[in-house]
Design a protein around this motif. Structure first.
Motif, PDB file in Angstrom:
ATOM      1  N   CYS A 294       0.828  -1.216   0.000  1.00  0.00           N
ATOM      2  CA  CYS A 294       0.000   0.000   0.000  1.00  0.00           C
ATOM      3  C   CYS A 294       0.861   1.265   0.000  1.00  0.00           C
ATOM      4  CB  CYS A 294      -0.938  -0.009   1.208  1.00  0.00           C
ATOM      5  SG  CYS A 294      -2.349  -1.131   1.013  1.00  0.00           S
ATOM      6  N   ALA A 295       1.974   1.226   0.724  1.00  0.00           N
ATOM      7  CA  ALA A 295       2.857   2.398   0.769  1.00  0.00           C
ATOM      8  C   ALA A 295       3.533   2.621  -0.576  1.00  0.00           C
ATOM      9  CB  ALA A 295       3.898   2.222   1.865  1.00  0.00           C
ATOM     10  N   TYR A 296       4.088   1.570  -1.164  1.00  0.00           N
ATOM     11  CA  TYR A 296       4.903   1.737  -2.368  1.00  0.00           C
ATOM     12  C   TYR A 296       4.070   1.808  -3.648  1.00  0.00           C
ATOM     13  CZ  TYR A 296       8.836   0.716   0.676  1.00  0.00           C
ATOM     14  OH  TYR A 296       9.765   0.762   1.681  1.00  0.00           O
ATOM     15  N   ALA A 297       2.975   1.072  -3.708  1.00  0.00           N
ATOM     16  CA  ALA A 297       2.165   1.077  -4.928  1.00  0.00           C
ATOM     17  C   ALA A 297       1.140   2.208  -4.942  1.00  0.00           C
ATOM     18  CB  ALA A 297       1.448  -0.266  -5.087  1.00  0.00           C
ATOM     19  N   PHE A 298       0.602   2.523  -3.736  1.00  0.00           N
ATOM     20  CA  PHE A 298      -0.502   3.483  -3.679  1.00  0.00           C
ATOM     21  C   PHE A 298      -0.171   4.729  -2.857  1.00  0.00           C
ATOM     22  CE2 PHE A 298      -2.365  -0.865  -3.913  1.00  0.00           C
ATOM     23  CZ  PHE A 298      -2.820  -0.803  -5.228  1.00  0.00           C
ATOM     24  N   ASN A 299       1.047   4.809  -2.329  1.00  0.00           N
ATOM     25  CA  ASN A 299       1.497   5.962  -1.539  1.00  0.00           C
ATOM     26  C   ASN A 299       0.556   6.240  -0.366  1.00  0.00           C
ATOM     27  OD1 ASN A 299       3.664   7.756  -1.235  1.00  0.00           O
ATOM     28  ND2 ASN A 299       2.567   9.437  -2.177  1.00  0.00           N
ATOM     29  N   MET A 300       0.077   5.176   0.256  1.00  0.00           N
ATOM     30  CA  MET A 300      -0.840   5.307   1.389  1.00  0.00           C
ATOM     31  C   MET A 300      -0.053   5.451   2.688  1.00  0.00           C
ATOM     32  SD  MET A 300      -3.689   2.428   0.340  1.00  0.00           S
ATOM     33  CE  MET A 300      -4.438   2.501   1.974  1.00  0.00           C
ATOM     34  N   PRO A 301      -0.462   6.327   3.599  1.00  0.00           N
ATOM     35  CA  PRO A 301       0.263   6.553   4.857  1.00  0.00           C
ATOM     36  C   PRO A 301      -0.034   5.480   5.900  1.00  0.00           C
ATOM     37  CG  PRO A 301      -1.627   8.002   4.750  1.00  0.00           C
ATOM     38  CD  PRO A 301      -1.593   7.262   3.427  1.00  0.00           C
TER      39      PRO A 301
ATOM     40  N   ARG B  65       3.473  11.653   6.058  1.00  0.00           N
ATOM     41  CA  ARG B  65       2.183  11.320   5.465  1.00  0.00           C
ATOM     42  C   ARG B  65       2.022  11.904   4.070  1.00  0.00           C
ATOM     43  NH1 ARG B  65      -1.232   8.907   8.928  1.00  0.00           N
ATOM     44  NH2 ARG B  65      -0.452   8.720  11.067  1.00  0.00           N
ATOM     45  N   GLY B  66       2.835  12.887   3.742  1.00  0.00           N
ATOM     46  CA  GLY B  66       2.759  13.460   2.405  1.00  0.00           C
ATOM     47  C   GLY B  66       3.411  12.595   1.353  1.00  0.00           C
ATOM     48  N   ASN B  67       4.414  11.810   1.744  1.00  0.00           N
ATOM     49  CA  ASN B  67       5.108  10.947   0.782  1.00  0.00           C
ATOM     50  C   ASN B  67       5.615   9.692   1.494  1.00  0.00           C
ATOM     51  OD1 ASN B  67       6.414   9.801  -1.369  1.00  0.00           O
ATOM     52  ND2 ASN B  67       7.628  11.597  -1.885  1.00  0.00           N
TER      53      ASN B  67
END
Length: 297
Positions: free
Chosen positions: A155-162, A200-202
């Motif tokens: 979720c973090a790497y594919a969708f940039n989710m925090p 949380r921004g990136n």
């Protein structure tokens, strides 16, 4: 290409020293968290590794890299990852491939169960999600071979989710800075700090930066993860059942069909041990036996 991470430069060494002093004296204050984030990101933006899966946000590609990176060195994954994607470029091609071809493409990676789990996940995504990987930690964690940490990483790497999660390099970095004089540090003590420090921004860049800093620490300090309550020393590979399993599976893939006697001769192992491991591989769905010959499923 993988960029080389070495020691910190003098300026970063000084910043790390000040941060260590601050956290030792005052703990995880807002100021300490801010300095920590600045240090980690500054190092990454100067020395971050150029890894092939960091050049994409394609969910399938990220999934493949995260499964490969489970218990396998980055350098080895960097070689096999593009080769695997060339052979299986999307969920559909992986889902439809014979299992033997998937295992053959996985050779050299170890822990072959991951290849089977990855293919099962591709089939689930194709059948249940219309070929689109769900951008949801809970949904991802129900797929074969994907636990909560891997689901969050995707979720973090594919969708940039925090998302907030912990793995080896993240754990190492937080223990080094915020638990300097502690033993048996629990993950539930670390996770609140992971949440406080999260960019949380990136989050994609932030977690990449944490991973790289953890790699630096592993090379230049006594491993902080030894002070983790969840730390276990990896068992010896040489001569292990895991090594023999890999040899047997590689032989079956190479030859197409082999007898038990041929396996005993070719892998130079005790017949009883070979018989036991062949039985395990058959039960686990890697190989099948028919008329005294073993083939890949």
């Amino acid at each position: 290409m993988i960029g080389v991470i070495g020691s910190l430069d003098p300026n970063q060494n000084e910043r790390e020293r000040r941060l260590l002093e601050l956290t030792r004296e005052q703990g995880s204050t807002p100021e300490a968290i801010r300095l920590f984030r600045d240090l980690i990101l500054s190092h990454y933006r100067t020395h971050g590794r150029d890894l092939p899966w960091r050049r994409t946000t394609d969910p399938y590609h990220i999934l493949v890299s995260e499964i490969m990176l489970q218990q396998t060195q980055v350098e080895r994954v960097a070689v096999r990852y593009p080769e695997f994607l060339e052979r299986f470029p999307d969920f559909e091609s992986l889902a439809d491939a014979p299992q033997s071809e998937v295992l053959l493409a996985w050779q050299g990676m170890g822990y072959n169960r991951r290849a089977i789990a990855l293919q099962k996940t591709a089939r689930r995504v194709a059948d249940d999600y219309g070929g689109n990987l769900p951008a949801d930690v809970e949904a991802l964690a129900t797929l074969p071979g994907i636990g909560k940490a891997t689901a969050a990483a995707i979720c973090a790497y594919a969708f940039n989710m925090p998302v907030v999660y912990i793995e080896t390099n993240i754990r190492r970095t937080f223990i080094h800075f915020f638990f300097q004089d502690r033993e048996d540090v629990r993950d539930d003590e670390i996770l609140p700090l992971v949440e406080q420090a999260l960019d949380r921004g990136n989050p994609r860049e932030w977690y990449s930066a944490l991973m790289d800093y953890g790699t630096v620490l592993k090379k230049r300090t006594a491993n902080p993860n030894r002070r983790s309550a969840s730390y276990t020393k990896q068992s010896r590979f040489e001569g292990s059942d895991r090594q023999v399993r890999g040899k047997i599976l590689a032989l079956v893939l190479e030859e197409g069909a082999v007898t038990e006697d041929e396996v005993v001769t070719r892998v130079s192992e005790d017949a009883e041990r070979v018989r036991r491991i062949l039985g395990d591989l058959e039960k686990e769905g890697f190989i099948a036996e028919s008329e005294g010959r073993y083939t890949c499923r």
